[in-house]
Design an enzyme around this catalytic site. Structure first.
Site, mmCIF file in Angstrom:
data_model
loop_
_atom_site.group_PDB
_atom_site.id
_atom_site.type_symbol
_atom_site.label_atom_id
_atom_site.label_comp_id
_atom_site.label_asym_id
_atom_site.label_seq_id
_atom_site.Cartn_x
_atom_site.Cartn_y
_atom_site.Cartn_z
ATOM 1 C CD GLN A 249 1.191 -1.399 2.812
ATOM 2 O OE1 GLN A 249 1.642 -0.541 2.053
ATOM 3 N NE2 GLN A 249 0.454 -1.102 3.851
ATOM 4 C CG HIS B 12 5.730 1.291 -0.592
ATOM 5 N ND1 HIS B 12 4.744 2.119 -1.098
ATOM 6 C CD2 HIS B 12 5.471 1.204 0.733
ATOM 7 C CE1 HIS B 12 3.925 2.499 -0.129
ATOM 8 N NE2 HIS B 12 4.337 1.948 1.002
ATOM 9 C CG ASN C 152 6.004 5.117 0.152
ATOM 10 O OD1 ASN C 152 5.206 6.007 -0.126
ATOM 11 N ND2 ASN C 152 5.942 4.444 1.299
ATOM 12 C CD GLU C 153 5.156 7.380 4.170
ATOM 13 O OE1 GLU C 153 5.445 6.706 5.172
ATOM 14 O OE2 GLU C 153 4.035 7.849 3.986
HETATM 15 C C1 BGC Z 1 2.782 4.098 3.800
HETATM 16 C C2 BGC Z 1 1.811 2.957 3.560
HETATM 17 C C3 BGC Z 1 0.982 2.736 4.815
HETATM 18 C C4 BGC Z 1 0.206 4.004 5.100
HETATM 19 C C5 BGC Z 1 -0.731 3.907 6.294
HETATM 20 C C6 BGC Z 1 2.212 5.254 4.566
HETATM 21 O O1 BGC Z 1 3.133 5.615 5.513
HETATM 22 O O2 BGC Z 1 3.367 4.507 2.594
HETATM 23 O O3 BGC Z 1 2.521 1.825 3.195
HETATM 24 O O4 BGC Z 1 0.142 1.642 4.703
HETATM 25 O O5 BGC Z 1 1.091 5.053 5.337
HETATM 26 O O6 BGC Z 1 -0.060 3.755 7.483
#
Ligand code: BGC
Length: 422
Positions: free
Chosen positions: A23, A113, A157-158
């Protein structure tokens, strides 16, 4: 102003901000390099954090932020499975960590990520079990190289968002839809990889203190707009089951509980369903129209600060692990809105902590306006604005950053300044 108006946080609380490589860095070769976002943009340069990180770290320091959560891009470090780490790229990340250390900023390092090296994608990404040993090998090489500088490690991450958007909703590469079997495989494989990576981190890590390791789980509340609608309730339950329950069980259930020393929580808000439709701006319903339904949304999802006081005690009771809020933020051009949003969520966070939940830090998403995946550059999450029309990509401070800076410096904030969201 009476003392009751001041919400104080515990000594040593981490007040952070966060970014991710794809990002912000630019100049990356992964599955996003040739991806075109809905606004026609791409992430080939992004914020050019790859070159401008010294300046960005100075900004973090100037704002009085004491922690920085950022990712290490796997595709930069290994050109093939089980290959040696690229020493130049490693040196750049070491330099980031050294600069953070000199500035007194605690790093939290994210190992995955939403992106993979091209050779992982070529083998089917995380749907292929071969991704597990490859990732574990990467971690096994990286951790000894960084262990003197890092004690906070965030493996994935997520995984829920990643597997959902890549294999169910088609928003992320490889843009597949409704492949529930693949969704499950990805989650299961990542959960295995997390457990093995965690063992390495706990064995190796010694940055002057016990290493801490966990994933960042996105928690979204899923509700029916009309609670009497059986169909919308069923949709909400199916989403909750798949994205919350299944994923938490995979990573933290039964024997897996020991694989984490903390839980990272990314909490933004909720999604309500109406006639099977997700009523959020991220699914295409304009913020203004949602307002007619009485929904308060940023440019992504519905705000639901009360949820913070539900999910935190729930995770605390269930897992008895310390928690970091690894992400919260709002995307909007309306800075007053973002300020109210931040105060509402921090008030709820403080309430949960006063009720006994052990939360150790909060990381604002994000340091910079950046490449918001399938949406491109339209979503403004940054504490700092980036002018993408100017090739020098200048950063400027936004009003929210001043507010957040004061909170970080004083380790507290005054509730009296808060206005309820309307
Ligand atoms: C993610 C980020 C994303 C943010 C806003 C999260 O789900 O880890 O990468 O930019 O939310 O949408």
């Amino acid at each position: 102003m009476t003392r009751e108006n001041i919400l104080q946080f515990p000594a040593g609380f981490l007040w952070g901000t966060a970014t991710s490589p794809t990002q912000v860095e630019g100049h990356i070769e992964n599955e996003w390099t040739h991806f075109t976002a809905q606004d026609g943009s791409n992430c080939r340069i992004a914020c050019d954090h790859y070159h401008r990180y010294p300046e960005d770290i100075q900004w973090i320091s100037k704002l009085g932020i004491n922690a920085y959560r950022f990712g290490i891009e796997w595709s930069r470090l290994q050109s093939a499975p089980f290959a040696a780490l690229n020493q130049n790229e490693l040196a750049r990340y070491v330099d980031i960590l050294d600069r953070l250390q000199r500035a007194g900023i605690t790093p939290m390092v994210v190992l995955h990520h939403f992106s993979n090296p091209p050779w992982i994608n070529a083998m089917g990404g995380w749907t292929n079990t071969a991704a597990i040993p490859a990732f574990v090998d990467f971690v096994g090489r990286l951790v000894p190289a960084l262990k003197d500088r890092v004690y906070l490690w965030n493996t994935f991450n997520e995984p829920d968002t990643y597997a959902c958007l890549a294999y169910l909703l088609g928003g992320f590469p490889p843009q597949l839809k409704w492949k529930l079997g693949l969704f499950r495989k990805v989650i299961d494989h990542m959960a295995h990889a997390h457990a093995q990576a965690s063992r390495i981190i706990r064995r190796e890590g010694n940055a002057g203190r016990e290493p801490e390791v966990g994933i960042a789980k996105n928690w979204t509340f899923f509700h029916a707009y009309k609670t009497y609608s059986p169909w919308d309730r069923a949709t909400a339950f199916a989403c909750h089951y798949t994205f919350n329950k299944y994923v938490l069980d995979a990573f933290l259930g039964l024997g897996r509980r020991q694989a984490s020393t903390f839980i990272g929580l990314n909490y933004y808000g909720r999604v309500r369903f109406h006639h099977f439709r997700a009523m959020i701006p991220a699914s295409g319903t304009p913020v203004k129209r949602l307002k007619d339904f009485g929904f308060v949304c940023d440019d992504m999802v519905e705000r639901y600060s009360a949820g913070m006081e539900k999910i935190l005690p729930y995770l605390h009771r269930k897992f008895r692990l310390p928690i970091y809020i690894t992400e919260h933020g709002a995307a909007s051009e309306d800075e007053k809105f973002r300020e109210r949003d931040l105060r509402e969520y921090l008030t709820a966070l403080h309430g949960a902590m006063a009720g006994g939940v052990d939360v150790r830090g909060f990381f604002y998403w994000s340091l910079l306006d950046n490449f918001e995946w399938q949406f491109g550059y339209a979503k403004k999450f940054g504490l700092l604005a980036v002018d993408f029309a100017d090739e020098k990509l200048p950063r400027t401070i936004k009003p929210l950053a001043e507010v957040y800076s004061k909170i970080c410096r004083t380790n507290s904030f005054q509730t009296g300044e808060s206005v309820r969201l309307k």
